[in-house]
Design an enzyme around this catalytic site. Structure first.
Site, PDB file in Angstrom:
ATOM      1  N   HIS A 175      56.267 -34.031   1.311  1.00  0.00           N
ATOM      2  CA  HIS A 175      56.369 -32.826   0.481  1.00  0.00           C
ATOM      3  C   HIS A 175      55.188 -31.887   0.706  1.00  0.00           C
ATOM      4  O   HIS A 175      54.879 -31.067  -0.165  1.00  0.00           O
ATOM      5  CB  HIS A 175      56.467 -33.219  -1.002  1.00  0.00           C
TER       6      HIS A 175
ATOM      7  N   TRP B 235      17.388 -34.360  -9.414  1.00  0.00           N
ATOM      8  CA  TRP B 235      18.644 -33.988  -8.763  1.00  0.00           C
ATOM      9  C   TRP B 235      18.995 -32.630  -9.354  1.00  0.00           C
ATOM     10  O   TRP B 235      19.291 -32.521 -10.543  1.00  0.00           O
ATOM     11  CB  TRP B 235      19.710 -35.033  -9.090  1.00  0.00           C
TER      12      TRP B 235
ATOM     13  N   LYS C 236      36.040 -43.662  -0.227  1.00  0.00           N
ATOM     14  CA  LYS C 236      34.922 -44.329   0.450  1.00  0.00           C
ATOM     15  C   LYS C 236      34.581 -43.583   1.743  1.00  0.00           C
ATOM     16  O   LYS C 236      33.439 -43.288   2.011  1.00  0.00           O
ATOM     17  CB  LYS C 236      35.239 -45.796   0.788  1.00  0.00           C
TER      18      LYS C 236
ATOM     19  N   ARG D 267      20.069 -43.206  -7.610  1.00  0.00           N
ATOM     20  CA  ARG D 267      20.694 -42.240  -8.516  1.00  0.00           C
ATOM     21  C   ARG D 267      20.883 -40.886  -7.838  1.00  0.00           C
ATOM     22  O   ARG D 267      21.613 -40.038  -8.345  1.00  0.00           O
ATOM     23  CB  ARG D 267      19.821 -42.062  -9.760  1.00  0.00           C
TER      24      ARG D 267
ATOM     25  N   GLU E  44      33.199 -39.873   1.080  1.00  0.00           N
ATOM     26  CA  GLU E  44      31.896 -39.673   0.442  1.00  0.00           C
ATOM     27  C   GLU E  44      30.730 -40.102   1.313  1.00  0.00           C
ATOM     28  O   GLU E  44      29.646 -39.556   1.187  1.00  0.00           O
ATOM     29  CB  GLU E  44      31.832 -40.332  -0.942  1.00  0.00           C
TER      30      GLU E  44
ATOM     31  N   GLU F  64      41.345 -44.950  -3.023  1.00  0.00           N
ATOM     32  CA  GLU F  64      40.001 -45.511  -3.003  1.00  0.00           C
ATOM     33  C   GLU F  64      39.464 -45.592  -1.559  1.00  0.00           C
ATOM     34  O   GLU F  64      38.298 -45.305  -1.303  1.00  0.00           O
ATOM     35  CB  GLU F  64      40.001 -46.885  -3.692  1.00  0.00           C
TER      36      GLU F  64
ATOM     37  N   CYS G 154      18.965 -37.540 -12.172  1.00  0.00           N
ATOM     38  CA  CYS G 154      17.504 -37.693 -12.152  1.00  0.00           C
ATOM     39  C   CYS G 154      17.079 -39.096 -12.569  1.00  0.00           C
ATOM     40  O   CYS G 154      17.750 -39.749 -13.362  1.00  0.00           O
ATOM     41  CB  CYS G 154      16.868 -36.699 -13.109  1.00  0.00           C
TER      42      CYS G 154
ATOM     43  N   LYS H 270      24.550 -41.837  -8.260  1.00  0.00           N
ATOM     44  CA  LYS H 270      25.215 -43.064  -8.689  1.00  0.00           C
ATOM     45  C   LYS H 270      25.810 -42.911 -10.072  1.00  0.00           C
ATOM     46  O   LYS H 270      26.903 -43.391 -10.358  1.00  0.00           O
ATOM     47  CB  LYS H 270      24.198 -44.213  -8.685  1.00  0.00           C
TER      48      LYS H 270
ATOM     49  N   ASN I  59      15.977 -35.680 -17.801  1.00  0.00           N
ATOM     50  CA  ASN I  59      17.256 -35.885 -17.124  1.00  0.00           C
ATOM     51  C   ASN I  59      18.323 -35.365 -18.071  1.00  0.00           C
ATOM     52  O   ASN I  59      18.343 -35.745 -19.240  1.00  0.00           O
ATOM     53  CB  ASN I  59      17.449 -37.391 -16.856  1.00  0.00           C
ATOM     54  N   GLY I  60      19.191 -34.484 -17.596  1.00  0.00           N
ATOM     55  CA  GLY I  60      20.226 -33.929 -18.467  1.00  0.00           C
ATOM     56  C   GLY I  60      20.292 -32.424 -18.312  1.00  0.00           C
ATOM     57  O   GLY I  60      19.738 -31.863 -17.359  1.00  0.00           O
TER      58      GLY I  60
HETATM   59  C1  F6R Z   1      32.485 -43.434  -5.813  1.00  0.00           C
HETATM   60  C2  F6R Z   1      31.650 -43.463  -6.996  1.00  0.00           C
HETATM   61  C3  F6R Z   1      31.899 -42.479  -8.087  1.00  0.00           C
HETATM   62  C4  F6R Z   1      31.967 -43.212  -9.442  1.00  0.00           C
HETATM   63  C5  F6R Z   1      32.159 -42.200 -10.569  1.00  0.00           C
HETATM   64  C6  F6R Z   1      32.317 -42.888 -11.916  1.00  0.00           C
HETATM   65  O1  F6R Z   1      32.118 -44.398  -4.880  1.00  0.00           O
HETATM   66  O2  F6R Z   1      30.765 -44.276  -7.102  1.00  0.00           O
HETATM   67  O3  F6R Z   1      33.065 -41.770  -7.854  1.00  0.00           O
HETATM   68  O4  F6R Z   1      33.030 -44.112  -9.383  1.00  0.00           O
HETATM   69  O5  F6R Z   1      31.054 -41.350 -10.628  1.00  0.00           O
HETATM   70  O6  F6R Z   1      31.230 -43.672 -12.248  1.00  0.00           O
HETATM   71  P1  F6R Z   1      31.304 -44.752 -13.398  1.00  0.00           P
HETATM   72  O7  F6R Z   1      32.258 -45.802 -13.008  1.00  0.00           O
HETATM   73  O8  F6R Z   1      29.895 -45.249 -13.530  1.00  0.00           O
HETATM   74  O9  F6R Z   1      31.761 -44.034 -14.642  1.00  0.00           O
END
Ligand code: F6R
Length: 607
Positions: free
Chosen positions: A502, A75, A483, A28, A486, A479, A2, A602, A101-102
């Protein structure tokens, strides 16, 4: 998660500014929005499910009058994303509005208690208990600040809470426990928000609230007190040094592409770390009996890559652990001799902070690597480094991954020096390579983008992608997979290539897209074997390899050629770039918004 933006102005209407603030927090993630303002002593609320622009024009939010108010992007955690559950929520009498938020863990019992006392609830949210609790406290003839304090003391869980009431129409009360909240001060007013970019257009003077603190803001400024005992907290504003343009899109169609292309710059900045902090962290890393690299998502992939670098360069064994698993997996053994290096772009990820809390309780030493000055992680760490990537707005982490690996590699090199594990010549060679990385990434961006676009056009309808690499490239593969997954929603797997036989190989059939990450180095011969295994099953081989690598080229259907002489241990930084671009291009070709993937936020500040 949020987003929160509130303000009180000396002059002017707040509603258009609230909409602007909320749009800066869109990254966010959210599913509904709401705004409350007080005008001539009357509290007005407009809210609904949908995008900010649509809801604002449907409900004519910008036209609302009043110089005090707040807005929220929700959210959903408790209750479906609809109008009733959208914030703000009020007490049964409609005099006290709250955004939050929370997650309030004990809301069920509080709700029952309040229902028994005659309060009505209309939403399915946990938040609605807060204005009703405040209302209940106000029955004993205390003001809104005191009543909020008392209400907050009854909450279990995490919150950034903001309260606005027509009973005291000139102030906003806000508080935080585990969810971020920042205040801002300017000539014309005082602000509160989930994140500094929302406030930055109006002021560069900010105050980060800490856990367990409550602030009252009005046109004259702010007062902070502790929720636990009401004692006053003195805190002067800090200056934000980054300019707003850094967080805006410039000529790019969206933030993700802008942030991918910013990497040469963010990497150059990441090479200018403050020596004393690098030394301090290195000293702690050297002393630990065991070192855990604790993080989530992309940050976890940086940690996996770093575990290879620490091992090979500094001869330090580290354990990369997903933060949500840390307490279960190592919680009973972590102790005074353990080092926890928590890596978090936002510095606010709930799971990572929870793991850190647990480690601190058991007297372990917590170190932090984050991109966010003033974040919770910086406050709970014994020592920390800011990776200096600048604000990252796109939900998918890009430039912060490459910077994290760069910073962790610098720590490993410093540790290798301290421990005398490498000769001066070897160290100089690594250092030279490290300093070339930003230029290499710049040339990768220039030289591979067209090729990546072609591959994206051909592969956009693939039903499945596999990402495979050996050694440190298995982290790069993970990674790359994250990308793509997601932002394009294409089911994808990533494995250390040796592990693929395996199990994962069973899903490979004709034309399954297999992306192989093949830098030159110790794992080169082995990756050739893995490619042959997949090729034999009809997979379409997409390789990322060095220019002139004829062995790999001869086995591949598509090749993305990378500059020569990149040391394998630094390869995750340039080799991830074509995969970031591939994910981006496929998302755009599918008509998806790469900046705001569905269901993702985010900064994940809830359990
Ligand atoms: C992927 C992504 C998330 C963050 C994860 C951790 O592209 O952005 O997987 O990497 O939520 O976030 P931080 O680094 O802020 O703890």
């Amino acid at each position: 998660m949020c987003g929160i933006f509130g303000l009180v102005l000396r002059k002017g209407r707040v509603a258009p500014m609230i909409l602007d603030g909320l749009s800066r927090l869109e990254y966010r993630g959210y599913d509904s929005i709401g705004v409350a303002v007080i005008n001539n002593g009357v509290l007005q609320i407009r809210k609904d499910a949908g995008k900010i622009k649509d809801v604002a024009s449907r409900l004519r939010i910008a036209e609302m009058k009043g110089s005090i108010g707040f807005g929220h992007t929700r959210w959903a955690t408790h209750g479906a994303p609809n109008m009733i559950n959208a914030h703000p929520h009020t007490d049964s009498k409609g005099k006290i509005a709250v955004i939050h938020n929370g997650v309030i863990e004990n809301f069920m019992e509080l709700k029952q208690e309040l229902i028994d006392k005659g309060h009505n609830f209309i939403s399915k949210t946990d938040t609605e208990v807060i204005p009703n609790l405040i209302d209940e406290e106000m029955k004993s003839d205390i003001g809104i600040t005191e009543a909020t304090l008392k209400a907050l003391r009854r909450l279990k869980g995490s919150y950034a809470v903001v309260v606005l009431s027509s009973l005291e129409p000139d102030k906003i009360v806000c508080a935080r426990q585990e969810s971020p909240l920042v205040l801002g001060v300017s000539e014309n007013g005082t602000y509160c928000a989930s994140d500094a970019p929302a406030i930055r257009p109006y002021t560069n003077k900010v105050i980060y609230l800490r856990n367990g603190e409550l602030a009252t803001i009005d046109v004259n400024g702010y007062k902070i007190i502790k929720v636990a005992d009401g004692s006053a907290v003195e805190r002067t504003p800090e200056e934000i040094t980054w300019v707003l343009e850094m967080a805006e899109k410039q000529e790019y169609p969206n933030y993700m592409l802008k942030e991918i292309f910013e990497q040469p710059t963010s990497l150059r900045t990441g090479l200018r770390l403050q020596e004393k902090y690098v030394d301090l962290l290195t000293m702690f890393l050297d002393r630990g009996k065991e070192v855990f690299l604790v993080s989530a998502g992309t940050s976890q992939h940086s940690c996996i890559a770093a575990s290879y670098i620490f091992s090979k360069i500094a001869r330090l064994t580290t354990y990369p652990v997903v933060s949500s698993e840390f307490t279960e997996q190592y919680g009973s053994t972590v102790g005074i001799d353990s080092i926890i290096l928590a890596v978090s772009q936002s510095g606010e990820t709930y799971d990572t902070l929870k793991a850190v809390d647990h480690a601190r309780m058991r007297a372990a030493t917590v170190l932090g690597l984050t991109n966010t000055v003033g974040s919770t992680l910086t406050r709970v760490s014994r020592a920390y480094i800011i990776q200096q990537s600048g604000p990252e707005i796109g939900v998918a982490a890009t430039k912060t991954f490459t910077s994290q690996v760069l910073v962790l590699a610098q720590l490993a090199m410093r540790l290798a020096k301290l421990r005398g594990k490498l000769s001066q010549d070897e160290l100089d060679e690594y250092k030279e390579s490290l300093y070339k990385v930003p230029d290499i990434v710049e040339s990768v961006l220039k030289e591979t983008y067209d090729k990546v676009k072609d591959i994206a056009t051909r592969e956009k309808n693939s039903r499945l992608f596999l990402f495979l690499g050996r050694g440190i490239s298995s982290a790069t593969a993970m990674e790359g997979r994250l990308k793509l997954l997601e932002i394009t929603y294409i089911p994808s797997l990533a494995y250390p290539a040796g592990e693929s036989k395996h199990g994962p190989i069973s899903i490979v059939e004709k034309d399954t897209a297999c992306v192989f990450i093949c830098p030159r180095g110790d794992t080169h011969a082995e990756i050739i074997g893995s490619i042959m295994e997949m090729k034999a099953r009809g997979a379409k081989i997409i390789s990322i390899c060095e220019k002139g690598d004829t062995d790999i080229k001869s086995l591949s259907d598509e090749v993305i050629e990378m500059p020569k002489n990149i040391p394998e241990l630094l390869s995750p930084i340039p080799y991830i770039v074509p995969m970031q671009l591939l994910a981006y291009e496929i998302a755009v070709l599918k008509g998806l918004d790469p900046d705001k993937p569905r269901n993702l936020a985010k900064s994940v500040t809830v359990p």
